[in-house]
Design a protein around this motif. Structure first.
Motif, PDB file in Angstrom:
ATOM      1  N   ASN A  25     -85.672 -22.008 115.696  1.00  0.00           N
ATOM      2  CA  ASN A  25     -85.432 -23.149 114.229  1.00  0.00           C
ATOM      3  C   ASN A  25     -83.510 -23.369 114.180  1.00  0.00           C
ATOM      4  O   ASN A  25     -82.913 -22.788 115.256  1.00  0.00           O
ATOM      5  CB  ASN A  25     -85.862 -22.459 112.977  1.00  0.00           C
ATOM      6  N   ALA A  26     -83.046 -24.661 114.166  1.00  0.00           N
ATOM      7  CA  ALA A  26     -81.998 -24.751 114.396  1.00  0.00           C
ATOM      8  C   ALA A  26     -80.523 -24.487 113.842  1.00  0.00           C
ATOM      9  O   ALA A  26     -79.707 -23.315 114.379  1.00  0.00           O
ATOM     10  CB  ALA A  26     -81.454 -26.479 114.655  1.00  0.00           C
ATOM     11  N   ASN A  27     -81.022 -23.339 112.974  1.00  0.00           N
ATOM     12  CA  ASN A  27     -79.801 -22.347 112.463  1.00  0.00           C
ATOM     13  C   ASN A  27     -79.979 -21.156 112.864  1.00  0.00           C
ATOM     14  O   ASN A  27     -79.217 -20.925 113.479  1.00  0.00           O
ATOM     15  CB  ASN A  27     -80.759 -22.166 110.825  1.00  0.00           C
ATOM     16  N   ASP A  28     -81.007 -20.399 113.671  1.00  0.00           N
ATOM     17  CA  ASP A  28     -80.962 -19.202 114.415  1.00  0.00           C
ATOM     18  C   ASP A  28     -80.291 -19.373 115.571  1.00  0.00           C
ATOM     19  O   ASP A  28     -79.684 -18.557 116.537  1.00  0.00           O
ATOM     20  CB  ASP A  28     -81.886 -18.625 115.019  1.00  0.00           C
ATOM     21  N   THR A  29     -80.408 -20.888 116.621  1.00  0.00           N
ATOM     22  CA  THR A  29     -79.749 -21.062 118.178  1.00  0.00           C
ATOM     23  C   THR A  29     -78.542 -22.092 117.329  1.00  0.00           C
ATOM     24  O   THR A  29     -78.299 -21.506 118.604  1.00  0.00           O
ATOM     25  CB  THR A  29     -81.150 -21.745 118.776  1.00  0.00           C
ATOM     26  N   LEU A  30     -78.784 -22.031 116.678  1.00  0.00           N
ATOM     27  CA  LEU A  30     -77.128 -23.113 117.036  1.00  0.00           C
ATOM     28  C   LEU A  30     -75.987 -22.781 115.407  1.00  0.00           C
ATOM     29  O   LEU A  30     -74.464 -22.808 115.700  1.00  0.00           O
ATOM     30  CB  LEU A  30     -77.843 -24.892 116.603  1.00  0.00           C
ATOM     31  N   GLU A  31     -77.028 -22.828 115.325  1.00  0.00           N
ATOM     32  CA  GLU A  31     -75.486 -22.675 113.589  1.00  0.00           C
ATOM     33  C   GLU A  31     -75.216 -21.190 113.779  1.00  0.00           C
ATOM     34  O   GLU A  31     -74.021 -20.355 113.037  1.00  0.00           O
ATOM     35  CB  GLU A  31     -76.418 -22.727 112.311  1.00  0.00           C
ATOM     36  N   LYS A  32     -76.478 -19.896 113.144  1.00  0.00           N
ATOM     37  CA  LYS A  32     -75.833 -18.965 113.136  1.00  0.00           C
ATOM     38  C   LYS A  32     -74.939 -17.812 114.229  1.00  0.00           C
ATOM     39  O   LYS A  32     -74.136 -16.961 113.895  1.00  0.00           O
ATOM     40  CB  LYS A  32     -77.259 -17.924 113.279  1.00  0.00           C
ATOM     41  N   PRO A  33     -75.287 -18.231 115.467  1.00  0.00           N
ATOM     42  CA  PRO A  33     -74.197 -17.532 116.746  1.00  0.00           C
ATOM     43  C   PRO A  33     -72.737 -18.135 116.054  1.00  0.00           C
ATOM     44  O   PRO A  33     -71.822 -17.594 116.437  1.00  0.00           O
ATOM     45  CB  PRO A  33     -74.482 -18.197 117.792  1.00  0.00           C
ATOM     46  N   VAL A  34     -72.229 -19.503 116.115  1.00  0.00           N
ATOM     47  CA  VAL A  34     -70.898 -19.844 115.950  1.00  0.00           C
ATOM     48  C   VAL A  34     -70.583 -19.460 114.851  1.00  0.00           C
ATOM     49  O   VAL A  34     -69.156 -19.098 114.428  1.00  0.00           O
ATOM     50  CB  VAL A  34     -70.916 -21.516 115.724  1.00  0.00           C
ATOM     51  N   PHE A  35     -71.594 -18.990 113.287  1.00  0.00           N
ATOM     52  CA  PHE A  35     -71.047 -18.737 112.356  1.00  0.00           C
ATOM     53  C   PHE A  35     -70.617 -17.003 112.351  1.00  0.00           C
ATOM     54  O   PHE A  35     -69.312 -16.990 110.940  1.00  0.00           O
ATOM     55  CB  PHE A  35     -72.469 -19.072 111.049  1.00  0.00           C
ATOM     56  N   GLN A  36     -71.270 -16.551 113.193  1.00  0.00           N
ATOM     57  CA  GLN A  36     -71.147 -15.058 113.344  1.00  0.00           C
ATOM     58  C   GLN A  36     -70.014 -14.979 113.795  1.00  0.00           C
ATOM     59  O   GLN A  36     -68.748 -13.823 113.755  1.00  0.00           O
ATOM     60  CB  GLN A  36     -71.717 -14.448 113.914  1.00  0.00           C
ATOM     61  N   GLU A  37     -69.633 -16.229 114.789  1.00  0.00           N
ATOM     62  CA  GLU A  37     -68.694 -15.641 115.803  1.00  0.00           C
ATOM     63  C   GLU A  37     -66.907 -16.451 114.848  1.00  0.00           C
ATOM     64  O   GLU A  37     -65.851 -15.208 114.255  1.00  0.00           O
ATOM     65  CB  GLU A  37     -68.535 -17.076 117.004  1.00  0.00           C
ATOM     66  N   LEU A  38     -67.172 -17.205 113.790  1.00  0.00           N
ATOM     67  CA  LEU A  38     -65.991 -17.245 113.187  1.00  0.00           C
ATOM     68  C   LEU A  38     -65.708 -15.969 111.852  1.00  0.00           C
ATOM     69  O   LEU A  38     -64.493 -16.378 111.828  1.00  0.00           O
ATOM     70  CB  LEU A  38     -66.119 -18.524 112.838  1.00  0.00           C
ATOM     71  N   LEU A  39     -67.046 -15.492 111.283  1.00  0.00           N
ATOM     72  CA  LEU A  39     -66.437 -14.839 110.637  1.00  0.00           C
ATOM     73  C   LEU A  39     -66.611 -13.004 111.425  1.00  0.00           C
ATOM     74  O   LEU A  39     -65.276 -12.526 110.644  1.00  0.00           O
ATOM     75  CB  LEU A  39     -68.455 -13.877 109.773  1.00  0.00           C
ATOM     76  N   GLY A  40     -66.555 -13.179 112.068  1.00  0.00           N
ATOM     77  CA  GLY A  40     -66.128 -11.723 113.100  1.00  0.00           C
ATOM     78  C   GLY A  40     -67.142 -10.372 112.603  1.00  0.00           C
ATOM     79  O   GLY A  40     -67.669 -10.058 111.457  1.00  0.00           O
ATOM     80  N   SER A  41     -65.986  -9.238 112.733  1.00  0.00           N
ATOM     81  CA  SER A  41     -66.385  -8.346 111.763  1.00  0.00           C
ATOM     82  C   SER A  41     -66.380  -8.396 110.447  1.00  0.00           C
ATOM     83  O   SER A  41     -65.328  -8.553 109.786  1.00  0.00           O
ATOM     84  CB  SER A  41     -65.298  -7.202 111.925  1.00  0.00           C
ATOM     85  N   VAL A  42     -67.291  -7.185 109.652  1.00  0.00           N
ATOM     86  CA  VAL A  42     -67.418  -7.329 107.554  1.00  0.00           C
ATOM     87  C   VAL A  42     -67.383  -5.926 107.604  1.00  0.00           C
ATOM     88  O   VAL A  42     -67.134  -5.893 106.309  1.00  0.00           O
ATOM     89  CB  VAL A  42     -69.006  -8.456 107.353  1.00  0.00           C
ATOM     90  N   ALA A  43     -66.787  -4.823 108.328  1.00  0.00           N
ATOM     91  CA  ALA A  43     -66.678  -3.735 107.873  1.00  0.00           C
ATOM     92  C   ALA A  43     -65.388  -4.169 106.817  1.00  0.00           C
ATOM     93  O   ALA A  43     -64.513  -3.954 106.941  1.00  0.00           O
ATOM     94  CB  ALA A  43     -66.183  -2.817 108.936  1.00  0.00           C
ATOM     95  N   GLY A  44     -66.145  -3.345 105.689  1.00  0.00           N
ATOM     96  CA  GLY A  44     -65.082  -2.854 104.249  1.00  0.00           C
ATOM     97  C   GLY A  44     -64.819  -4.473 103.545  1.00  0.00           C
ATOM     98  O   GLY A  44     -63.790  -3.869 102.535  1.00  0.00           O
ATOM     99  N   LEU A  45     -65.172  -5.207 104.450  1.00  0.00           N
ATOM    100  CA  LEU A  45     -65.272  -7.024 103.242  1.00  0.00           C
ATOM    101  C   LEU A  45     -66.010  -6.984 101.722  1.00  0.00           C
ATOM    102  O   LEU A  45     -66.713  -6.084 102.067  1.00  0.00           O
ATOM    103  CB  LEU A  45     -65.169  -7.695 103.863  1.00  0.00           C
ATOM    104  N   ARG A  46     -65.376  -7.804 100.910  1.00  0.00           N
ATOM    105  CA  ARG A  46     -66.262  -8.425  99.841  1.00  0.00           C
ATOM    106  C   ARG A  46     -66.559  -8.861 100.214  1.00  0.00           C
ATOM    107  O   ARG A  46     -65.322 -10.433 100.108  1.00  0.00           O
ATOM    108  CB  ARG A  46     -65.563  -7.608  98.284  1.00  0.00           C
ATOM    109  N   ILE A  47     -67.290  -9.863 100.172  1.00  0.00           N
ATOM    110  CA  ILE A  47     -67.711 -11.221 100.605  1.00  0.00           C
ATOM    111  C   ILE A  47     -68.758 -11.659  99.525  1.00  0.00           C
ATOM    112  O   ILE A  47     -69.889 -11.338  98.819  1.00  0.00           O
ATOM    113  CB  ILE A  47     -68.970 -10.801 101.838  1.00  0.00           C
ATOM    114  N   LEU A  48     -68.527 -12.983  98.670  1.00  0.00           N
ATOM    115  CA  LEU A  48     -68.408 -13.756  98.309  1.00  0.00           C
ATOM    116  C   LEU A  48     -70.147 -15.361  98.997  1.00  0.00           C
ATOM    117  O   LEU A  48     -69.094 -15.757 100.096  1.00  0.00           O
ATOM    118  CB  LEU A  48     -68.240 -14.803  97.039  1.00  0.00           C
TER     119      LEU A  48
END
Ligand code: SAM
Length: 245
Positions: A27-50
């Motif tokens: 699906n387009a979300n997992d093949t196209l959207e998520k990889p870029v999103f993860q790259e931009l978000l980076g490590s989330v250790a110790g973060l509070r996320i909304l």
């Protein structure tokens, strides 16, 4: 218009169809959207996320498993909220049923505000970005994806597409779309408008991305070639402007 982006997802038949497509192979979300999103978000250790327009919060569950300390999802659809509560069971995550336009955003409470494919449902972008700005800590960052303007500028008839007609690109506003057996209204705006709205709200844009497909994310060559034709998603990451910026 008395319409919220979540209305579509609260019709049970639409919700079932959406969830089925969201989980389909390649699906387009997992093949196209998520990889870029993860790259931009980076490590989330110790973060509070909304997470704004969090859907079923399966991503929230994943972020908690990856070490984020607190996760809060905002979601307008009752069906999605029920699914999100299930995803977050037993973890330090919560979901609030609310329109993202109306929630009372607490001051400097989050390290990251994220939103995946939900902001294009909202008419007042400036107000939303102002709320995101003030709910982020001084070092906080905003990362979001939206449907790409070359998509929202086209009216999309149902069936298999052979071409995309970009039209009235600079006429911004609601665009009606027949989608998975229902009707949705998305807000079309140009790339420039997103960029300027971020600046106006006090953000410095760090990255702009367009979901260029990576061959390694696809099993089938045909799907990869199809995804090379047109950008589906647009991404921004931004930090809060400081005196020195
Ligand atoms: C395409 S889905 C994406 C869900 C999730 N972020 C993901 O990527 O899987 C868009 C979500 O935004 C929610 N949404 C749309 N407009 C909203 C609004 N005004 N306030 C809160 N949620 C909204 C919808 O109910 C839906 O769950």
């Amino acid at each position: 218009m008395n319409y919220h982006g979540s209305d579509f997802y609260d019709r049970d038949e639409n919700f079932a169809r959406y969830m089925e497509r969201r989980q389909a192979e390649e699906n387009a979300n997992d093949t196209l959207e998520k990889p870029v999103f993860q790259e931009l978000l980076g490590s989330v250790a110790g973060l509070r996320i909304l997470d704004v327009g969090c859907g079923d919060a399966s991503y929230g569950r994943e972020l908690l498993d990856r070490g984020c300390t607190a996760y809060l999802g905002l979601e307008g659809s009752g069906n999605m909220v029920t699914a999100a509560q299930k995803s977050l069971e037993g973890a330090n995550g919560n979901v609030v049923r609310t329109w993202m336009e109306e929630w009372d955003y607490p001051h400097e409470a989050f390290d990251r505000v994220i939103s995946r494919l939900a902001i294009h449902y909202v008419a007042d972008l400036d107000r939303l970005l102002h709320n995101f700005f003030q709910t982020l800590t001084p070092d906080g960052k905003l990362i979001f994806s939206v449907e790409h303007p070359v998509i929202t500028s086209t009216l999309q008839p149902s069936g298999i597409r052979t071409s995309w007609v970009v039209d009235h690109y600079f006429t911004e506003g609601y665009r009606e779309q027949q989608w998975m057996g229902g009707t949705v209204y998305k807000y079309h705006r140009s790339i420039e408008t997103y960029f300027l709205a971020l600046q106006k709200a006090g953000f410095v844009v760090e990255h702009v991305r367009e979901s260029k497909p990576l061959r390694t994310n696809f099993r089938q060559e045909e799907t990869y070639q199809r995804r090379m034709r047109i950008p589906l998603f647009l991404f921004f990451s931004a930090k809060k402007r400081r005196e020195r910026d």
